[in-house]
Structures are given as C-alpha cells and as structure tokens.
Scaffold this motif. Structure first.
Motif, PDB file in Angstrom:
ATOM      1  N   SER A  77       0.835  -1.202   0.000  1.00  0.00           N
ATOM      2  CA  SER A  77       0.000   0.000   0.000  1.00  0.00           C
ATOM      3  C   SER A  77       0.870   1.254   0.000  1.00  0.00           C
ATOM      4  N   GLU A  78       0.346   2.321  -0.588  1.00  0.00           N
ATOM      5  CA  GLU A  78       1.047   3.604  -0.563  1.00  0.00           C
ATOM      6  C   GLU A  78       0.771   4.392   0.722  1.00  0.00           C
ATOM      7  N   ARG A  79       0.057   3.802   1.668  1.00  0.00           N
ATOM      8  CA  ARG A  79      -0.270   4.496   2.917  1.00  0.00           C
ATOM      9  C   ARG A  79       0.970   5.166   3.489  1.00  0.00           C
ATOM     10  N   LEU A  80       0.853   6.462   3.747  1.00  0.00           N
ATOM     11  CA  LEU A  80       1.965   7.235   4.296  1.00  0.00           C
ATOM     12  C   LEU A  80       1.408   8.301   5.221  1.00  0.00           C
ATOM     13  N   LEU A  81       1.812   8.237   6.477  1.00  0.00           N
ATOM     14  CA  LEU A  81       1.461   9.246   7.467  1.00  0.00           C
ATOM     15  C   LEU A  81       2.730   9.952   7.903  1.00  0.00           C
ATOM     16  N   HIS A  82       2.633  11.261   8.155  1.00  0.00           N
ATOM     17  CA  HIS A  82       3.761  12.003   8.696  1.00  0.00           C
ATOM     18  C   HIS A  82       3.503  12.292  10.165  1.00  0.00           C
ATOM     19  N   ARG A  83       4.511  12.005  10.968  1.00  0.00           N
ATOM     20  CA  ARG A  83       4.371  12.063  12.421  1.00  0.00           C
ATOM     21  C   ARG A  83       5.303  13.110  13.019  1.00  0.00           C
ATOM     22  N   THR A  84       4.814  13.796  14.036  1.00  0.00           N
ATOM     23  CA  THR A  84       5.686  14.554  14.933  1.00  0.00           C
ATOM     24  C   THR A  84       5.468  14.040  16.348  1.00  0.00           C
TER      25      THR A  84
END
Length: 268
Positions: free
Chosen positions: A252-259
């Motif tokens: 999957s291309e699922r991409l989350l950006h986290r801080t």
C-alpha cells in the motif's frame, strides 16, 4: 466558527471550521481536549510539514525520531527506515514504555491512505481505570509490570533469529506501576503489548492478568476507530491513550507524517 463534537462517549474531540490551526484560542482548545478527551481530529486540514511542525511546537517541544522531526510512517522501507518494526504497531501499545518519561503527544497527518484497512484505533486508559470495579482497582493498585520492546515484536515474529533478538534488546526494559498515579490526581493504566510480566507473579497468572486487562482497556466503549482520509490531522495524548494501526497491504502507498512532542511526567 470552530465547532466541536465528541468522537465517542469515552474519548476524542473532532473540530470543524478550523481555518488557522495556529490561532491561540484554537491551540488552547486543543491542549484542553488532549488533557480531558485524549484524542483530537481535524479532517481535511492538509497541513504541510512546516505547518505540522509549527502546530506541534505550540503544544510542546518536538523531539526527533531517528534524526527526523517529521517521521514517515510506512511499511515501505524506501520511505521509512523503521518499516521492519512497524508491524508491531498493529498491536495495542503506548509509545515510550522503554523510557522513564514517555512522550506526551503525537501528531499524524495523512499523505496517502490505504485502499483497504490502515485505520488507527485508540483506547482510553483513563476511562478503563475509572470504570474498573472496586475489587479490580484494589487488585491492581500496587502491582508493578516490566515492559519490553521484545514482547511486542514477538507477536509479529514469534520465532526470532539471534539477529532479531539482539536488535530488540538494544531497547531497555522498564519496570513501572500498573496504575499510574498522575500528578494532577487522575489515574490511568499502563498496559499494552509491551507489558511482559507482572513483577513477582507466577508467569501464567501474570500473562492471564495482563491479557484480561488489555481486553478490558480496549473494550469498544473505551475506544475510537479512525478511518483516514488524505489531509486528516489526528493528535493524541500518548500518556493515556493506547493505539494501534489496523492491518493493510505491505504494498500500500499508505503514508502518514508524524511529529512527537516531548513528555514531562515520568512513569510511576
């Protein structure tokens, strides 16, 4: 006009009408929501990395993970250097149980979402404690639990190699109270799949207790499931909210950006 509504009876707030996420009044509402409701959501906010960092810094000090203030969450090794460990996130956990002071809060923005699966579930350890029968509270009151990164990774890789074990054991184990007496007078449970064993208890009894307690803490009435859409912002209080990712395809291309926002209260 910014409006809010509960995500579930036990936790969470969804804000609508947000045009300036750095507005002082909105930031203050977010801080209060994190304290008392644990999870906040703004759908379709579409923050870029600089905006996400700026918002996070209004909540607290941002810490780098593996040298990155914006940390990518992906099962694709080309996108995330920690991809091989992220399947452990499919199980309920608190981040930072190997540290004396856990992180305070996490923000995630959705860049790409999974076609099937890939949601994130949250469960309130405050609500779970508050709804325990009195006899159960008494039973747990003075118990201490050892947490290990290895315990959660064994759920993904039940037959590890020596190399796997060596990598997992670079993370220190940590003993802490099962019931966290918070400095503001509230209490929460410190549980999740990193909970390896109860100190001084028979191993089978210990495992049964920890499994039963995790089932209780993640009961539907203490839980919220978020189905991601591109542009969503979700923030949660890592000290009182368990979370897990729902499975999705490795390709999957699922991409989350986290801080990640630094904590300021040590485990008991």
């Amino acid at each position: 006009m910014i409006e809010s509504k509960a995500l579930s009876p036990s936790l969470g707030v969804e804000f609508t009408g947000v045009t300036d996420p750095l507005d002082d009044a909105f930031v203050q509402r977010c801080v209060e929501a994190l304290k008392w409701r644990g999870v906040l959501l703004v759908r379709g906010l579409h923050l870029d990395d600089d905006q996400q960092l700026a918002f996070s810094r209004r909540i607290g000090e941002v810490v780098s993970l593996r040298g990155q203030e914006i940390f990518p969450i992906s099962l694709d090794p080309a996108k995330s250097r920690s991809a091989k460990y992220l399947k452990g996130a499919f199980f309920w956990h608190l981040d930072g149980t190997s540290d004396d002071v856990p992180i305070r809060a996490t923000t995630l923005t959705a860049r790409h979402v999974a076609t099937v699966g890939g949601g994130t579930e949250f469960a309130s350890t405050y609500a779970a404690y508050e709804n325990l029968p009195e006899k159960e509270r008494e039973r747990y009151e003075n118990l201490r639990v050892v947490h290990r990164f290895e315990a959660s990774q064994r759920l993904v890789t039940p037959h590890p190699t020596e190399e796997d074990l060596a990598a997992w054991r670079t993370q220190p184990s940590h003993e802490m109270a099962l019931v966290w007496r918070r400095r503001d007078g509230r209490r929460s449970l410190v549980t999740g799949t990193t909970a390896d064993h109860v100190v001084g208890m028979d191993p089978q009894e210990s495992r049964a207790l920890l499994d039963d307690l995790l089932d209780w803490t993640t009961h539907e009435r203490f839980r919220y499931a978020h189905d991601w859409a591109v542009g969503d912002l979700v923030v949660w209080d890592n000290t009182g909210i368990l979370h897990r990712a729902l499975p999705y395809d490795e390709n999957s291309e699922r991409l989350l950006h986290r801080t990640t926002v630094v904590g300021d209260e040590a485990f008991a």
